[in-house]
Each structure stands twice: as C-alpha cells, then as structure tokens.
Write an enzyme that holds these catalytic residues in place. Structure first.
Site, short mmCIF file in Angstrom:
data_model
loop_
_atom_site.label_atom_id
_atom_site.label_comp_id
_atom_site.label_asym_id
_atom_site.label_seq_id
_atom_site.Cartn_x
_atom_site.Cartn_y
_atom_site.Cartn_z
N LYS A 1 -1.83 2.60 -4.55
CA LYS A 1 -2.16 2.35 -5.96
C LYS A 1 -3.21 1.26 -6.22
O LYS A 1 -3.72 1.17 -7.34
CB LYS A 1 -0.89 1.95 -6.72
CG LYS A 1 0.11 3.07 -6.86
CD LYS A 1 -0.42 4.15 -7.75
CE LYS A 1 0.43 5.39 -7.77
NZ LYS A 1 -0.32 6.62 -7.89
N PRO B 1 0.78 -1.24 0.00
CA PRO B 1 0.00 0.00 0.00
C PRO B 1 0.82 1.30 0.00
O PRO B 1 0.25 2.38 -0.10
CB PRO B 1 -0.83 -0.11 1.29
CG PRO B 1 -0.10 -1.05 2.16
CD PRO B 1 0.63 -1.99 1.25
P1 RFL Z 1 -11.80 -5.90 -3.78
O1 RFL Z 1 -12.02 -4.51 -3.27
O2 RFL Z 1 -11.13 -6.87 -2.90
O3 RFL Z 1 -13.22 -6.44 -4.22
C1 RFL Z 1 -13.46 -7.79 -4.51
C2 RFL Z 1 -14.91 -8.11 -4.21
O4 RFL Z 1 -15.16 -9.48 -4.55
C3 RFL Z 1 -15.88 -10.10 -3.49
N1 RFL Z 1 -15.62 -11.54 -3.56
C4 RFL Z 1 -16.51 -12.43 -4.06
N2 RFL Z 1 -17.72 -12.26 -4.61
C5 RFL Z 1 -18.36 -13.37 -5.03
N3 RFL Z 1 -17.87 -14.64 -4.91
C6 RFL Z 1 -16.65 -14.84 -4.37
N4 RFL Z 1 -16.16 -16.05 -4.26
C7 RFL Z 1 -15.91 -13.71 -3.91
N5 RFL Z 1 -14.70 -13.55 -3.34
C8 RFL Z 1 -14.55 -12.22 -3.12
C9 RFL Z 1 -15.33 -9.41 -2.25
O5 RFL Z 1 -16.23 -9.53 -1.14
C10 RFL Z 1 -15.21 -7.96 -2.72
O6 RFL Z 1 -16.39 -7.24 -2.55
O7 RFL Z 1 -10.99 -5.89 -5.15
P2 RFL Z 1 -10.92 -4.81 -6.35
O8 RFL Z 1 -12.29 -4.43 -6.80
O9 RFL Z 1 -9.97 -5.35 -7.32
O10 RFL Z 1 -10.32 -3.49 -5.66
C11 RFL Z 1 -9.00 -3.47 -5.17
C12 RFL Z 1 -8.90 -2.51 -3.98
O11 RFL Z 1 -9.91 -2.81 -3.04
C13 RFL Z 1 -7.51 -2.58 -3.30
O12 RFL Z 1 -6.51 -2.68 -4.26
C14 RFL Z 1 -7.24 -1.34 -2.41
O13 RFL Z 1 -8.05 -1.34 -1.26
C15 RFL Z 1 -5.77 -1.28 -2.00
N6 RFL Z 1 -5.47 -0.16 -1.10
C16 RFL Z 1 -5.28 1.11 -1.58
N7 RFL Z 1 -5.46 1.36 -2.89
C17 RFL Z 1 -5.35 2.65 -3.35
O14 RFL Z 1 -5.49 2.85 -4.56
N8 RFL Z 1 -5.10 3.72 -2.53
C18 RFL Z 1 -4.92 3.56 -1.21
O15 RFL Z 1 -4.76 4.54 -0.46
C19 RFL Z 1 -4.98 2.22 -0.68
N9 RFL Z 1 -4.80 1.98 0.62
C20 RFL Z 1 -5.33 -0.38 0.28
C21 RFL Z 1 -4.97 0.72 1.12
C22 RFL Z 1 -5.54 -1.65 0.84
C23 RFL Z 1 -5.40 -1.82 2.19
N10 RFL Z 1 -5.65 -3.11 2.69
C24 RFL Z 1 -6.59 -3.34 3.72
C25 RFL Z 1 -5.27 -4.25 1.90
C26 RFL Z 1 -4.81 0.56 2.47
C27 RFL Z 1 -4.98 -0.72 3.01
C28 RFL Z 1 -4.73 -0.87 4.49
C1 PHB Z 2 -4.78 5.81 3.30
O1 PHB Z 2 -5.37 4.80 3.70
O2 PHB Z 2 -5.22 6.97 3.47
C2 PHB Z 2 -3.49 5.63 2.60
C3 PHB Z 2 -2.99 4.35 2.41
C4 PHB Z 2 -1.79 4.19 1.74
C5 PHB Z 2 -1.09 5.30 1.30
C6 PHB Z 2 -1.60 6.58 1.48
C7 PHB Z 2 -2.81 6.73 2.15
O3 PHB Z 2 0.10 5.15 0.67
#
Ligand code: RFL
Ligand code: PHB
Length: 393
Positions: free
Chosen positions: A299, A295
C-alpha cells in the site's frame, strides 16, 4: 541565487512527482528538489503493485502510456497455507476492479520524463535543504546545487521526501502526534532472472515463516521471505534464499518454483507509522514523510499517490478561487484513508507472519483467520476491496 515559486516540492519520489505533474496540468508553478541522482531515483527497486485507482490516475495524468503496454493486470491473488492454494477472484469480489504489476522505478521514470517534458524545474543532487518561515505565509527553502547556494521563496511547501527526509523534522515536535508500531521481523527480498512461477501473486503462510511470490515482468520474479529483523544479508547466500522459498511456498498441488540468477537482494524492516496532523503552517507532508505501512498489503506507494492527488486538488482550488478550506481539510481527509489502510496492512501482517514466541493457540488462530478468508465470501470481499484499493474520490 534567489527564485520564487507557488509550491516548493521536496523529494522526487512518487508523492513529489505525482504532485508536480498534477500541478503542472492545473497550470500551477512548482520547483522539485531531490537530493539523489536521477539514476538512483530511476533504479531504486521498491514497490510493484498498483491499485486500480492509482493506474486510472496515472493514465488520466498522461503518464500511463508505458504502463498500459507493459503493466501486468491481475484479476486475482492467491493465498497459500496448509499446503493448499486459495484464489481470491477480484472480478467476482470487486465487480471487475484489478491490480497492475508495474515497478515503482518505472513509474518514477515515466513521471520524471513527464516533468522534464513540461520544462518546469526538477533539480537532482541538491544538498543541505533547510526551511524557514514555515509557520508563516512566505516560507523559504534554502539549498545547495552544483556548488551554489539558492533561496526559493514559496507560497507553500510540500514535504514529499520520504520517511528519512528533512520536512517532518522541520515541524516543532510539540505540534505533532506520532503513532507507531515495530514488528519483530523483516523481509528479505530478491529480484531474480526467472519467469514468475505463477500468473498471480502468492502470499504464503508457513511454519518456517511468511513467503511471497511476486513479479516484475514475464521474465523477472520478485520474491520475499520473512527473516529476523537484525539478519545480515551476508547470512543469506542465494542458495539459502531459494531453499527457504522452496520450503515455504511448497504445496500438495502440482506446482514448481522456478529458480534463476539473483539480480538484487535486500532486507527491509517492518514499521507502521503515522504523524498527525500532516500539515503545519504552510508545510504539507505527503507519502512516506507522513506515514509508513508494512509492505504486506502493498500500500505505501498507493497511499503516497492518494495524498498527492488530494493535495493537488486543494492547491488547484486555492489558486482558482482563493478557497482555503480544502487546504485546511487536507490532513483530515488523508488521515481517514491512511488509518483504514494502516488497519488493513497491520491485519495482513499479523495474519501471515510467524511471531517469535507465539503459542500454538496463536498459530491456530492465524490458520482460522486464513481459512475464514478462503471460505467466507464477506471476508474475501472485504479483503479484495482493500487490496485493489479504496475508491479515490
Ligand atoms: P519516497 O519514494 O521515499 O521518495 C522520497 C524522495 O525524497 C528524496 N529525499 C530528499 N530530497 C531532497 N532533500 C532531502 N533531504 C531528501 N530526503 C529524501 C528521496 O531521495 C526520494 O527520492 O517516498 P514517497 O514519494 O512518499 O513514496 C512512497 C513509496 O516509495 C513507498 O511507500 C513504497 O515503496 C512502499 N512499498 C510498496 N508500496 C506499494 O504501494 N506497493 C508495493 O508493492 C510496495 N512494495 C514497498 C514495497 C517498499 C519496500 N521497501 C524497500 C521499503 C516493497 C518494499 C521492499
Ligand atoms: C512486490 O514488490 O511485488 C510486492 C511487495 C509487497 C506486496 C506485494 C508485492 O505485498
């Protein structure tokens, strides 16, 4: 029950919902199948940083009304090391591009509302999804919903079900190449009822480990500290988290970190992962189902949305003219962006984190890299261009 659609979309995360909305706007039928509840999808705390291209696209897709009102536009970002803060000015370095702070779960809510308003199907709490015939022209998705079994025949399937979904494992192992890297640390993140102590994000390098100050609204801060990957959340009572944040974000400048009630706390492990190709027969993978970035570069969501846009274009072209070249070029087109963004996320991760067993040489090298970013215009410009996002074409 038997049904038919043009594109079966598995997963109602950013990738699946953006694809569904773009297909709707192009007049293409789709069915979205999600295994979680609507509340779960709308409350899951994850990303917060939207690239300029992601924001422009959400607005163009008619889901940007709340984003325009509530999103916080940032024209710069801060890098803190050696007790000093260096601001990287996007206006100057990227000719006016910016990032917007708006929670991923708010994006999800806006997209779910748009989907429901379109009167096209989106089913939550589906179970036991299984595919057949993905190597042929009429793939079928079987699933359970409200105790009934269903069979959905599609022209194509979009696997948008995240890293732990069922789509990628439905592709024969022999058809895929996997590239991955683990990192020996994790992020402990909190959401706190405290006004953000800075107008813009602060990425901090500190001898105790990385720390990040981010935010969600003018009242809510989002903060992270690097921690060992196997730490248990129980080992991190709120007081310990604040103490680490105070130490790692400390500066010689006049600045104060405001604390507040911790609303949510979680540990996220760091992983880089890419699968090639992102297509097998009539099954297309998009978003986290195909790639994961640590993260640090913020991205993941932005990449998921970029994939969905490329896939929607390819389907739109196919249904308008019968041309399949955009569909067959989908994987290569996405992967070119994915690898550039992987490189950027890896580089930021390497630069900001303390590695167990790293030598004083490694630490001096990291500091030199940060110093270079803070003082060399071309380094700052390259960073800023990636941070606000590569242009979407
Ligand atoms: P998702 O969001 O995981 O959505 C997938 C969906 O599929 C469902 N699913 C199913 N549905 C039906 N049948 C099944 N068998 C299934 N298995 C799963 C799930 O319930 C879910 O609803 O994937 P998608 O759409 O590709 O999106 C990706 C993003 O969510 C992810 O890359 C970001 O959250 C990553 N991320 C960040 N990305 C950013 O661009 N900017 C950020 O600031 C940022 N910060 C973060 C992040 C991810 C974090 N974590 C928790 C991994 C910060 C954190 C802490
Ligand atoms: C956020 O969750 O706000 C976040 C996560 C990863 C970053 C920046 C911001 O690199």
């Amino acid at each position: 029950m038997k049904a038919r659609t043009q594109v079966g979309i598995v997963g109602a995360g950013p990738a699946g919902l953006v694809l569904a909305q773009l297909l709707h706007l192009a007049g293409i039928d789709s069915v979205v199948l999600e295994n979680r509840t609507r509340d779960y999808c709308e409350e899951r705390v994850r990303a917060g940083v939207l690239e300029q291209g992601t924001v422009d696209m959400l607005i163009e897709m008619d889901v940007g009304e709340r984003l325009k009102k509530e999103g916080l536009t940032h024209h710069g970002v801060n890098v803190r090391f050696g007790g000093r803060t260096h601001r990287l000015d996007f206006d100057d370095l990227t000719r006016g591009r910016a990032i917007t702070i708006y929670s991923q779960h708010e994006v999800t809510k806006d997209l779910i509302n748009a989907r429901l308003a379109s009167n096209r199907p989106l089913y939550f709490e589906t179970d036991n999804i299984a595919f057949s015939g993905v190597d042929g022209a009429r793939p079928v998705i079987r699933y359970m919903h409200r105790g009934e079994s269903h069979e959905l025949t599609c022209d194509y399937i979009a696997g948008c079900d995240g890293f732990h979904g069922v789509s990628r494992p439905a592709i024969p192992v022999s058809a895929l190449n996997i590239f991955e890297k683990d990192y020996p640390f994790a992020w402990l993140g909190i959401l706190a009822e405290a006004p953000p102590s800075s107008d813009e994000l602060i990425y901090a390098y500190h001898e105790r480990g990385f720390a990040l100050l981010s935010m969600r609204t003018p009242e809510i801060s989002r903060l992270y500290v690097q921690c060992p990957p196997d730490d248990d959340i129980i080992d991190w009572p709120d007081e310990r988290v604040w103490k680490e944040l105070q130490l790692r974000l400390s500066t010689q400048e006049k600045w104060h970190l405001t604390e507040g009630r911790v609303l949510q706390k979680g540990i996220t492990r760091m992983h880089s992962f890419v699968v090639e190709p992102m297509q097998y027969g009539s099954l297309f993978l998009a978003g986290d189902a195909a790639h994961i970035v640590p993260p640090t570069g913020a991205k993941g969501l932005n990449l998921a949305v970029a994939d969905a846009r490329i896939l929607a274009r390819a389907f739109t072209e196919f249904y308008a003219s019968g041309r399949r070249d955009l569909l067959s070029g989908y994987s290569a087109k996405c992967l070119s962006r994915v690898w550039k963004v992987q490189r950027f996320s890896w580089w930021m991760t390497m630069m900001f984190h303390r590695w167990q067993g790293d030598s004083t040489f490694d630490q001096r090298r990291q500091l030199a890299e940060l110093e270079n970013l803070a003082t060399c215009r071309s380094a700052a410009q390259s960073f800023a261009e990636y941070y606000v996002g590569l242009p979407l074409d």
